[in-house]
Write a protein that holds these residues in place. Sequence first.
Motif, short mmCIF file in Angstrom:
data_model
loop_
_atom_site.label_atom_id
_atom_site.label_comp_id
_atom_site.label_asym_id
_atom_site.label_seq_id
_atom_site.Cartn_x
_atom_site.Cartn_y
_atom_site.Cartn_z
N ALA A 47 0.81 -1.20 0.00
CA ALA A 47 0.00 0.00 0.00
C ALA A 47 0.85 1.25 0.00
CB ALA A 47 -0.93 0.01 1.20
N LEU B 31 -5.35 1.85 -11.47
CA LEU B 31 -6.31 1.04 -10.71
C LEU B 31 -5.81 -0.40 -10.60
CD1 LEU B 31 -9.46 2.23 -12.68
CD2 LEU B 31 -8.82 3.01 -10.42
N ARG B 32 -6.19 -1.01 -9.49
CA ARG B 32 -5.84 -2.43 -9.34
C ARG B 32 -7.11 -3.26 -9.46
NH1 ARG B 32 -3.64 -3.87 -3.86
NH2 ARG B 32 -1.73 -2.90 -4.57
N GLN C 123 -8.79 -7.40 -9.51
CA GLN C 123 -8.56 -8.63 -8.75
C GLN C 123 -7.63 -9.61 -9.45
OE1 GLN C 123 -9.86 -9.85 -5.79
NE2 GLN C 123 -10.74 -7.88 -5.22
N THR D 246 -13.38 5.07 -11.88
CA THR D 246 -12.93 4.76 -10.51
C THR D 246 -13.68 3.56 -9.93
OG1 THR D 246 -14.44 6.46 -9.69
CG2 THR D 246 -12.12 7.06 -9.91
N ASP D 247 -14.82 3.22 -10.56
CA ASP D 247 -15.56 2.03 -10.08
C ASP D 247 -14.96 0.73 -10.61
OD1 ASP D 247 -17.25 3.57 -8.69
OD2 ASP D 247 -18.80 3.68 -10.27
N GLY E 184 -11.97 -0.51 -10.24
CA GLY E 184 -11.03 -1.21 -9.35
C GLY E 184 -10.60 -0.32 -8.21
N THR E 185 -9.58 -0.77 -7.51
CA THR E 185 -9.06 0.00 -6.38
C THR E 185 -8.10 1.06 -6.91
OG1 THR E 185 -9.16 -2.01 -5.10
CG2 THR E 185 -7.90 -0.21 -4.14
N LEU F 255 -5.08 3.22 -7.12
CA LEU F 255 -3.71 3.23 -6.59
C LEU F 255 -3.10 4.62 -6.72
CD1 LEU F 255 -2.33 -0.10 -8.15
CD2 LEU F 255 -3.21 0.26 -5.86
#
Lengths: 334, 174
Positions: free
Chosen positions: A84, A135-136, A138, A195-196, A198-199, A201
């Motif tokens: 992180a 973005l990350r 899965q 932005t939806d 993934g996560t 970064l």
Amino acid sequence: MSPLELVGDFDRIAQELRGSRPIASPALRERVAALKPPEPRWTFRMPSRRLVLALAVVALLGSFVVAGVTGLGGSTRSKSSGPASAVQSTPPTRKAIGSGAATKAPSLGPVALSEANSVAPTAGRLQRYDATLRLRVQNVDGLSRATQRAINLTRGLGGYVGSIEYATSGGKRGGATLVLRVPVANIQAELDGLTDLGTILQQRTGILDVTRRADRESKQIAELERELAKASPQEAPAIRAQLATLRAKHARLVRSARLARIVVGLATPPKQAAAPPSRFDRTLDDAGSVLVRELEILLYALVVVGPLLLLGAAGVAAAKAQRRRADARLLERT
Amino acid sequence: MSRLRRIDAVQTEFAEAAERHLDDVHAFLVYLTGDRAMAEDLTAETFARALERWRRFDPRRGSARAWLCQLARSTALDHFRAEDRRRRREGRFAATEQREDAGPVFGEGLSPELEQALARLSAAEREVVALRVVLELDGEVAARVLGISATACSTRLSRALQKLEKEVSAGVAA
């Protein structure tokens, strides 16, 4: 056959020798009885094997404790708390303020764009939008789905895909980079949709107000048009060429302010990093490395001193042998 | 206080060993030197050294008798070396020096033939006879005292006895 049996008259001789063996005189007995033990002097005595073993154990435990207390070797270890931290900061955001001058402000972190930091276009202003998102997702399936959704979203908002780079490795990890162009009016909806996927970064949003520059170019164009109207036939071609260049430049500026450029990076999680070793493990490692270092030094010393020791031992052995031979000769002569 | 007790214990232990082995050490040195007076001096010197080094004696590594004989041999060798150096320094005079000893050396009651035969043996031969025949040490222990292998010790004893018998026979015949 015993050597004693080689001599035929041995029994008689042996009995005679034993029966007549010399006896110490009373004077000698008194001399020996009068001997006094010397005052005990301090002498270095080699420590016993048990003591050496105990000392070795104490040294080993000591090295463990010292390594644990001082954290020997830990100073070079990264204090990173995990993946992180790799995204703890985002590049500065470029945002136009009032007059159109570009200024820089630090971003507060990987947060989704909200109304507070909305990049919705300002009415009546000509602004160039530039955004980057990392973005990350899965896994590789998620990567594929997110890529497709980003394309659909962009097209749905009237934009287009400038370029796509998509790659996977071993079916477990992968990444994609998309360069998207969307109408400035829809940039907020586009960013919200992305932005939806993934996560987040990393994110960076830049807005450059080009209204003043566009106005200046418009004025220059108007002036050149006026000059062209008054110009003589000889001057007209040059002014016309200058006017064409300026109009093309102005058109590019207006076009760039009409479509926002968004670079989206999608990636699966990196290979799982090994869990940071515990304090006990580090202590063990450090103590082990200290011991290995000590062994290296010992080995080095042995390599250097070994030949000298061997030479010394050979010298001592030769001297002993020579002395033994000399003693034997001496006893033969006596 | 404990230091004094330790000194007392050492002295008591040593006194017992000296009492038990004095004759053995003396006999060995008489055979080795072939000189009673010298043997007495060397015996006293041996026990003085033994008292100094008594702490080093380890009964697990051998008997006190063997240890004392080893010490006696080393004392005698030191003496022989010193005498050898002295003789070399003094040259011809020492070379012609004669021993003035009229009485029996190797024991009261020995036949003159055997006494003379022993005197004709070298010190190396007499010391092996002393250890193996007179003191009745076994081959291994005697070899350790002499600093040679058991085989060499056996060979040396065999030759010494043959020579001794030959000398005795020659003496009787004369």
